[in-house]
Enzyme design. Sequence first.
Site, PDB file in Angstrom:
ATOM      1  N   ASN A   7      30.577  47.916   7.185  1.00  0.00           N
ATOM      2  CA  ASN A   7      30.951  46.503   7.224  1.00  0.00           C
ATOM      3  C   ASN A   7      30.640  45.864   8.578  1.00  0.00           C
ATOM      4  O   ASN A   7      29.576  45.308   8.759  1.00  0.00           O
ATOM      5  CB  ASN A   7      32.435  46.343   6.885  1.00  0.00           C
ATOM      6  CG  ASN A   7      32.902  44.909   7.012  1.00  0.00           C
ATOM      7  OD1 ASN A   7      32.259  44.020   6.475  1.00  0.00           O
ATOM      8  ND2 ASN A   7      33.972  44.674   7.739  1.00  0.00           N
ATOM      9  N   GLU A   8      31.528  45.988   9.531  1.00  0.00           N
ATOM     10  CA  GLU A   8      31.315  45.376  10.852  1.00  0.00           C
ATOM     11  C   GLU A   8      31.270  46.447  11.929  1.00  0.00           C
ATOM     12  O   GLU A   8      31.852  46.300  12.987  1.00  0.00           O
ATOM     13  CB  GLU A   8      32.424  44.369  11.163  1.00  0.00           C
ATOM     14  CG  GLU A   8      32.243  43.028  10.500  1.00  0.00           C
ATOM     15  CD  GLU A   8      33.313  42.022  10.914  1.00  0.00           C
ATOM     16  OE1 GLU A   8      34.289  42.427  11.576  1.00  0.00           O
ATOM     17  OE2 GLU A   8      33.175  40.836  10.575  1.00  0.00           O
ATOM     18  N   CYS A  51      36.788  44.221   5.946  1.00  0.00           N
ATOM     19  CA  CYS A  51      37.579  45.226   6.666  1.00  0.00           C
ATOM     20  C   CYS A  51      38.282  46.215   5.754  1.00  0.00           C
ATOM     21  O   CYS A  51      38.522  47.360   6.151  1.00  0.00           O
ATOM     22  CB  CYS A  51      38.597  44.531   7.573  1.00  0.00           C
ATOM     23  SG  CYS A  51      37.827  43.623   8.938  1.00  0.00           S
ATOM     24  N   GLU A  78      37.179  39.494  -0.764  1.00  0.00           N
ATOM     25  CA  GLU A  78      37.972  40.526  -0.106  1.00  0.00           C
ATOM     26  C   GLU A  78      39.425  40.345  -0.507  1.00  0.00           C
ATOM     27  O   GLU A  78      39.899  39.220  -0.664  1.00  0.00           O
ATOM     28  CB  GLU A  78      37.843  40.458   1.413  1.00  0.00           C
ATOM     29  CG  GLU A  78      38.708  41.505   2.105  1.00  0.00           C
ATOM     30  CD  GLU A  78      38.303  41.788   3.541  1.00  0.00           C
ATOM     31  OE1 GLU A  78      38.741  42.820   4.075  1.00  0.00           O
ATOM     32  OE2 GLU A  78      37.546  40.995   4.123  1.00  0.00           O
TER      33      GLU A  78
END
Length: 660
Positions: A376-377, A242, A47
Amino acid sequence: MRMHKALFTALALSVGITVSAQTNEMVIQTKKLGAPIQSTMYGLFFEDINYGADGGLYAELVKNRSFEFPQNLMGWKTFGNVSLQEDGPFERNPHYVRLANPEHAHKRTGLENEGFFGVGVKQGEEYRFSVWARLPEGGKESKIRVELVKTNSMGEQHGFATQDVVINSTEWKKYQVILKPNITEPKSVLRIFLASNTTVDLEHVSLFPVDTWKGHENGLRKDLAQALADIKPGVFRFPGGCIVEGTDLETRYDWKKSVGPVENRPINENRWHYTFPHRFYPDYYQSYGMGFYEFFLLSKEIGAEPLPVLSCGLACQFQNNNMDAHVPTCELDSYIQDALDLIEFANGDVSTKWGKLRADMGHPESFNLKFIGIGNEQWGPEYPEHLEPFIKAIRKAYPDIKIIGSSGPDSEGKQFDYLWPEMKRLKADLVDEHFYRPEKWFLEQGARYDNYDRKGPKVFAGEYACHGKGKKWNHFNAALLEAAFMTGLERNADIVHMATYAPLFAHVEGWQWRPDMIWFDNLNCVRTVSYYVQQLFALNKGSHTLNLTMNNKNVTGAEGQNGLFASAVWEEADQTYIVKVANTSNNSQPITLNFSGLKKNNKLSNGVCIKLRSQDLDKDNTIENPDAIVPQESNVSIDGHIFNAELEPHTFTVYKFEKR
């Protein structure tokens, strides 16, 4: 007589159990192989956080090279007659600077770039300066002087690598020269002087080391890429967590903007530059210079399966509670098309639109993409509602592609318990679990996957790291507990198909989050103990699991197991048994490895022992002392099928024995 015999047997069994507990006898069943271990078992998660891309793995040394930051000259100092223009040759990067004659004959016009915490260069190495430039209509030949400048302790400036560039066309052209420093300087600046009386326009000012990873011009920093290759990863996930979502939909990572000519890739706001006020970096943007083509190419060159993750139309839910900030499910068509087009970009024939672009960029062959992550989350009912149309469309167009969903940001709890059944309902192939947790959690999770449902999706342990209580930084004990936890991943390789530590990179002067696996400054990098834990598992992952028990129980650090965690594998290629043992206790532990079930004509050769240990639990490797804690290898002897050893406190060990 029968009573005495039964009593004797009971006593013997009792003594045997006691001895076994004291010696920590671990029985490895060799007769029957367990589950195959996936080639993707241990990998890497990338990331762009902590200056991991621009200023890190991406080898560009110039910040804001196309003058496209919202404050267009951020990272630059100008002097003399410099003006900003916005009708440049690149549609997505229209800004450039015009250098014109200063008003006075003895004044100078030019600009300086500060780089990323300075411009780091090494003595004797070559650096390629390039710039797109032109003369104004009717202009005569012009010249710029390019130099690297060092400021000494007295504030005096010294240019130590200088070249002239002659601009000779009114058409935009790319010019380049090689700078060869005669000193090593981690914090120089790049200075450009107008060295003639003729006006000149400059766009996309760039400086790269010539010696990049694999020699690519738009390349990667060699030492950082080599550290990735040395792990021998099975999977490479990108472009992140993120940043895939973005603080808002406008700033999500858009893969289509990251491909094509590098000069025409627009910048993107990095959501990490303002996330933590105490680690605030307002000049942290993504150049997209290291885009999806470069990610796919790196995956291939380090031998890892590429695993791209795309937005599902939900912006970061931590920062957006209002559903108006997200894409309604009825408006997801363009996002779904982005996913389909990405698969075409990776795998499509050169006759297709996106396959042709890949070929035009230098790779006509397919990248053989097998996996894709969507979201993603994310959490809540909105996530499966957004994921479902992606799954339907991808299954229809590309039925062989494996789709990865998410269990949210937590390792357990309400959202986790809600999402797993939803992922099963949607028939996701893998579920991405994340856990940044304290030492206690890692000590309690040795058996986490022992009782998972084997009929549902497989597990991708996509982001994890041990965060010490009051010690949220890299230290040996955190890495040791990660090793202990990973024995449970390995034992359950039938359900756990991928695992990646996170985050991967951090600049010592520009980090937002820690701990991290690899730290670096402008000239050096350091592999942490967590790095070596990951490497030891990846280099010794084996081809099949083996059943390993102590007192007929898995060795998971449970009560009565003396702080021990263990797993065993078989490597078919070199006929080797590999046993990993972590001693998390404060005491030295005698251990016995009993390779049960070997035939009489099978013997184990003298093996090797690889240890990772430290008496100082808070210690780790640093830039100044990169080899403070590194694996130590030694030869060990084995008697038949029994191996005895004394395992020091706070030690992770890999034992390897070859079957003859």
